[in-house]
Design a protein around this motif. Structure first.
Motif, PDB file in Angstrom:
ATOM      1  N   MET A 172       0.792  -1.234   0.000  1.00 25.57           N
ATOM      2  CA  MET A 172       0.000   0.000   0.000  1.00 25.57           C
ATOM      3  C   MET A 172       0.824   1.283   0.000  1.00 25.57           C
ATOM      4  O   MET A 172       0.453   2.255  -0.664  1.00 25.57           O
ATOM      5  CB  MET A 172      -0.935   0.005   1.219  1.00 25.57           C
ATOM      6  CG  MET A 172      -1.855  -1.186   1.304  1.00 25.57           C
ATOM      7  SD  MET A 172      -2.978  -1.275  -0.119  1.00 25.57           S
ATOM      8  CE  MET A 172      -3.827  -2.821   0.238  1.00 25.57           C
ATOM      9  N   ARG A 186      -7.621   2.017   0.242  1.00 28.84           N
ATOM     10  CA  ARG A 186      -6.485   1.097   0.109  1.00 28.84           C
ATOM     11  C   ARG A 186      -6.767   0.069  -0.991  1.00 28.84           C
ATOM     12  O   ARG A 186      -6.627  -1.137  -0.807  1.00 28.84           O
ATOM     13  CB  ARG A 186      -6.161   0.409   1.448  1.00 28.84           C
ATOM     14  CG  ARG A 186      -5.878   1.405   2.561  1.00 28.84           C
ATOM     15  CD  ARG A 186      -5.729   0.756   3.921  1.00 28.84           C
ATOM     16  NE  ARG A 186      -4.378   0.284   4.170  1.00 28.84           N
ATOM     17  CZ  ARG A 186      -3.424   0.980   4.783  1.00 28.84           C
ATOM     18  NH1 ARG A 186      -3.681   2.211   5.197  1.00 28.84           N
ATOM     19  NH2 ARG A 186      -2.228   0.465   4.983  1.00 28.84           N
ATOM     20  N   GLU A 208      -0.844  -5.743   2.250  1.00 27.56           N
ATOM     21  CA  GLU A 208      -0.270  -4.850   3.248  1.00 27.56           C
ATOM     22  C   GLU A 208       1.233  -5.116   3.366  1.00 27.56           C
ATOM     23  O   GLU A 208       1.711  -6.213   3.087  1.00 27.56           O
ATOM     24  CB  GLU A 208      -0.951  -5.038   4.605  1.00 27.56           C
ATOM     25  CG  GLU A 208      -2.417  -4.636   4.631  1.00 27.56           C
ATOM     26  CD  GLU A 208      -2.626  -3.123   4.560  1.00 27.56           C
ATOM     27  OE1 GLU A 208      -1.644  -2.358   4.705  1.00 27.56           O
ATOM     28  OE2 GLU A 208      -3.780  -2.691   4.344  1.00 27.56           O
ATOM     29  N   CYS A 283      -0.789   5.750   2.217  1.00 28.51           N
ATOM     30  CA  CYS A 283      -0.936   4.626   3.133  1.00 28.51           C
ATOM     31  C   CYS A 283       0.420   4.337   3.778  1.00 28.51           C
ATOM     32  O   CYS A 283       1.466   4.468   3.134  1.00 28.51           O
ATOM     33  CB  CYS A 283      -1.391   3.373   2.402  1.00 28.51           C
ATOM     34  SG  CYS A 283      -2.968   3.525   1.538  1.00 28.51           S
TER      35      CYS A 283
END
Length: 487
Positions: A172, A186, A208, A283
């Protein structure tokens, strides 16, 4: 168990081994072929250079620390952001990567924002030439035969990941710097992709930064003497990786980076854009976390420039400035040698000295350069505050942080304490080695991303606050006046 962090820069690659307790075991570096500038404002690099340097650095570690490399269970990747690596359907590179500091796509930025008025709301950022998407818009217009062959667009570390794992995956924090990500959600934005004629099929899968992305290919497991499955974490873009290295993942935690460029970084618990002030809202590399950055393009690069044209060493210039320092002088420097991002978003801005006299010497010029960079950071803080963000104590990172005077100037202008860590490496390679640990072991990032020990704290100098506030107002007035005169 050990964990490997690989930090991919434009000048080279650093690989760092970490044990389960977070202690560095060994490191290795390898140089890459420097970027080239085929035309003014352009900056390109062959992706093979990152790959070759990655292999060289990992090979060095395997030779120097065979037992520790054999115990690697997780790998994290960090890389310079925004670079457009274009691949065809066979994953072959179509052209040299257009890098983060390439300024050719200013016209395409304007066209993109006109084509999608909600672009800033979705992306959380202004369309700037540094981002990835405008580079593709430029290729579409100027190299249509290349554009027609694009099957995937990868960022630099995602390209290295592809060669290590065979998978197209991005995380991200780096994806947020493409201008194709819906940063609040996201996820890739179909609307943003459509502006450059692309769709989700051209994008890597998203994870992630602290999550597994793929497994290391067997050929590299064997090459480096590892055993069993080795997990490659999502990793992080370079600034988010540095934040993980110093443990800046909680709201309000951050750092000031005095590198070639300068970054004022703060972690957030939610998405907080301020596009009017050219703040970067991205992010973070850990779930449910975002961050903001004020970015200046010529931090230590400004002092390096002065050293180059005066034939002196940058460290000696900084020392001379410190030796004669008595507070702000007459000289003011605008550090816009490569244009500027925050707060001006002006790739065409240029640096200036103002207030020179017969008494100006190289030490005073050096002081003015250091003050100009401090004022640029003060600009960044101002627009971060406008977005509702307050800064806590910052940790100093980057080569320029070795100058105590420079840190004193920044602390005073930001009215913020700046911490200097104990000796050690708290950069991107450490941050992504920590992410590799999280991905391989399922560990909680808040338990792994601890702050380093602090050696000392630079506090704002209250006796200089008023003088620097007045000097800062002069500094702010110069930019519009000089830009008006240049038109």
């Amino acid at each position: 168990m050990t964990y490997l962090g690989i930090d991919i820069g434009t000048s080279g690659v650093k690989a760092l081994l970490l044990d389960r307790d977070g202690k560095p075991i060994g490191e290795a570096t390898a140089k890459a072929v420097e970027p080239v500038r085929p035309h003014p404002g352009w900056s390109e690099q062959n992706p093979a250079d990152w790959w070759n340097a990655t292999l060289e650095a990992a090979d060095k570690l395997a030779r120097a620390h065979p037992a520790e490399m054999a115990a690697v269970r997780g790998i994290g990747l960090s890389g310079h952001m925004h670079g457009a690596t274009l691949l065809d359907k066979n994953d072959q590179v179509l052209r040299p990567c257009i890098l983060w500091n390439d300024g050719r796509s200013a016209a395409e930025c304007t066209e993109m924002e006109a084509a999608l008025p909600s672009l800033r709301d979705i992306a959380g950022n202004i369309a700037m030439p540094g981002f990835t998407a405008p580079k593709i818009a430029w290729v579409r217009k100027h190299e249509p035969e290349i554009y027609a062959k694009i099957a995937k667009v990868l960022l630099p570390k995602a390209y290295v990941r592809l060669l290590l794992t065979g998978e197209h995956v991005e995380e991200m924090s780096d994806a947020a710097g493409t201008l194709w990500l819906d940063v609040a959600r996201r996820d890739w934005s179909d609307d943003l992709l459509r502006v450059t004629g692309l769709d989700r099929s051209h994008m890597p899968r998203l994870v992630e930064g602290s999550a597994p992305s793929a497994a290391l290919k067997r050929e590299f497991v064997d090459r480096w003497g590892m055993s069993g499955e080795v997990i490659v974490a999502g990793g992080a873009g370079d600034n988010a990786a540095a934040a993980c290295g110093i443990g800046a993942i909680q709201p309000g935690e951050g750092f000031v980076s005095l590198g070639t460029s300068g970054v004022l970084f703060v972690s957030n618990d939610r998405f907080r854009p301020n596009t009017r002030g050219a703040v970067h809202a991205f992010c973070h590399a850990v779930p449910r976390t975002w961050h903001q950055m004020g970015v200046i393009l010529s931090a230590t690069d400004s002092l390096n420039w002065l050293a180059r044209i005066t034939g002196q060493d940058p460290a000696k210039l900084a020392g001379a400035a410190e030796a004669q320092f008595e507070g702000p002088g007459e000289e003011i420097f605008l550090p816009y040698l490569s244009g500027e991002r925050t707060p001006h978003n002006n790739a065409g801005a240029r640096g200036s000295f103002v207030g020179l006299s017969h008494s100006t010497d190289t030490a005073k010029l050096a002081q003015a350069v250091m003050e100009g960079v401090a004022f640029a950071f003060r600009d960044c803080k101002r627009v971060l505050n406008d977005a509702g963000t307050d800064l806590g104590r910052l940790i100093a990172v980057g080569g320029g942080s070795k100058s105590e005077l420079w840190l004193k100037l920044i602390a005073t202008n930001l009215d913020t304490e700046i911490a200097i860590t104990d000796e050690g490496d708290f950069g991107g390679a450490l941050g992504v080695a920590r992410l590799g640990l999280c991905a391989a072991e399922g560990a909680d990032p808040t338990e792994i991303m601890q702050n380093p020990a602090i050696r000392r704290v630079i506090t704002p100098d209250a006796s200089l606050a008023d003088a620097y506030s007045r000097q800062y107002e002069r500094y702010r007035a110069l930019y519009p006046a000089i830009e008006e005169a240049r038109r």
